[in-house]
Design an enzyme around this catalytic site. Sequence first.
Site, mmCIF file in Angstrom:
data_model
loop_
_atom_site.group_PDB
_atom_site.id
_atom_site.type_symbol
_atom_site.label_atom_id
_atom_site.label_comp_id
_atom_site.label_asym_id
_atom_site.label_seq_id
_atom_site.Cartn_x
_atom_site.Cartn_y
_atom_site.Cartn_z
ATOM 1 N N CYS A 1 0.794 -1.234 0.000
ATOM 2 C CA CYS A 1 0.000 0.000 0.000
ATOM 3 C C CYS A 1 0.830 1.290 0.000
ATOM 4 C CB CYS A 1 -1.008 -0.010 1.141
ATOM 5 S SG CYS A 1 -0.518 -0.870 2.632
ATOM 6 N N LYS B 1 -12.335 -4.078 7.718
ATOM 7 C CA LYS B 1 -12.268 -4.855 6.485
ATOM 8 C C LYS B 1 -13.376 -5.896 6.437
ATOM 9 C CE LYS B 1 -8.782 -7.882 8.610
ATOM 10 N NZ LYS B 1 -7.433 -8.463 8.499
ATOM 11 N N GLN C 1 1.154 -11.131 -3.598
ATOM 12 C CA GLN C 1 -0.276 -10.848 -3.489
ATOM 13 C C GLN C 1 -0.827 -10.326 -4.811
ATOM 14 O OE1 GLN C 1 -0.040 -8.009 -0.144
ATOM 15 N NE2 GLN C 1 -1.399 -9.379 0.962
#
Length: 635
Positions: A333, A464, A380
């Site tokens: 991020c 989340k 990822q």
Amino acid sequence: MVSVKLPDGSQRQFDTPPSVAQVAASIGAGLAKAALAGKVNGQLVDTSFVIEQDADLAIVTDKDPEGLDVIRHSTAHLLAYAVKELFPDAQVTIGPVIENGFYYDFSYKRPFTPEDLLAIEKKMLELVKKDEPVQRRVLPRDEAVAYFTSIGEHYKAEIIASIPAGEDVSLYAEGGFTDLCRGPHVPSTGKLKVFKLMKLAGAYWRGDSNKEMLQRIYGTAWVRKEDQEAYLHMLEEAEKRDHRKLGRALDLFHFQEEAPGLIFWHPKGWIIWQQVEKYMRQVFQDNGYQEVKAPQILDRTLWERSGHWENYKENMFTTESENRAYALKPMNCPGHVQIFRSNMHSYRELPLRYGEFGQCHRNEPSGSLHGMMRVRGFTQDDGHIFCTEDQILDECVAFTALLQKVYHDFGFTEVIFKVATRPEKRVGSDDLWDKAETALIESLKRSGCEYSISPGEGAFYGPKIEYTLKDAIGRMWQCGTIQVDFSMPNRLEAEYVAEDNSRRTPVMLHRAILGSFERFIGMLIENHSGAMPLWLAPVQVVVLNISDAQAEYAQAIAQNLKKQGFRVHADLRNEKITYKIREHSVQKLPYIIVVGDKERDGNTVAVRARGNVDLGVMPIEQLVDRLRNEVETRG
């Protein structure tokens, strides 16, 4: 007079404060016998708990989820009781409930053996037959320390001594055994009928590698015998499907000591990886994501500004160069924020979606590493959506729909949805957390998804949704996630130009569908027991000749299929055809093609599908159509 309100809305009046057991008895003898615990104003308590004032009460039986937890917790204590009966010199430490069971850690002068486990389990069954009452009492902290010290239970004394002075602690006794515990517990040992001790392991006292290594005994406990049998069968299936064993047997990958938590991919395993990446790259392209690539190593100061250094540094690999401190990225991020802020963006460009197959490293404890399921280096399918507050809901709804399609394509049809809310250790104001949590919950409602709440399980920067898959044998795997983050873009000074020409901070949605590629591929291998669907199989077709007379024809068939885009191997060895068929069947190949004189002369092939399914003789064009349809539909 005490009034007790029951779940059906009815109320019962008592002249004197009743216990939970007495309330159950007033309702009926059957409920009194079935009662394991109670929930008084939402708090789980023993059946001996006395209700001093008006309250809401639910009687907990083995039909309630809480009932199973009480059974497992009580069985852990029964285990400790049995160990002390057989090995009086053993010291007991802690014994919590875990998923599908419990464990208890002991200090003993010699290692326990599998034979000891059998003896302990037998003793546990004897104690169950005694049906001894489980009784609770409360002592001041210092008295409890003195009591456990007097009976030589130094670990228990140390635990209690760490409790603040002046507090009371609860003890539970059954027969001649007394243990420290908050409870609640079943009323008597006779309630514990279905359990099994599973295995032995080592565990450091209080998780500290500088302290004594204890002996951990794992067990499982259930309400019904058939539930335990189903669980044990699932474990047997899981053992057969273990991706580590299949990885070696199918020549996909391996691990070795020189690279703990990292994977050596073999050619066939890397083909699976490439097919997964190819599919996910198409998902990026079809859904408005721009693929990016951020650096592996970033200066410590960036991790400090993002909040990771304060909240996550113990999990980060660090290094130095020319008197500057760096960290390998555990997440993608902050790098994506740098890409966003490298140019000024207009509100008209939002939502702006970045995607990366980002390689991350996390300094996981060596004891937690587990094949591909828990590694130190992983990739990822990471994405970050920069959007306005008004766009959060639509983006979350769209992502949930996309994620469900992807999972279906990989063969997973059951998804479980959880909303993980704010943890104690977090950044950002409560107002922002309120907005973020509300948006996630509303998105699931609009998507028509049933969900549960996981209090305190959110990331430090935002709540989340966790998307959990159920595999072929009923195991749960948490994979995808979407997180709403109001804080990191602000901390890293990301801005866009709003409609009124003012500078505003975008909201950042962190999202991943597969999560870790490594873990997801491990899941796929286990879900399919190594028999990968055709579109993912490293070798899709093997062509076998019966004798040298068909070698040239077999080679031509293999080349033809390769030109059509299939992954094909030709086995032209001078071996018996039954031997070659058996050898390739063990490798779980989707299709085995056999050609003899008859097939060569007729320009056909004899086709066997996985599982020794004889599909007969067919023209090569028919086989190509079958293969192409199966790949395109991901059948």
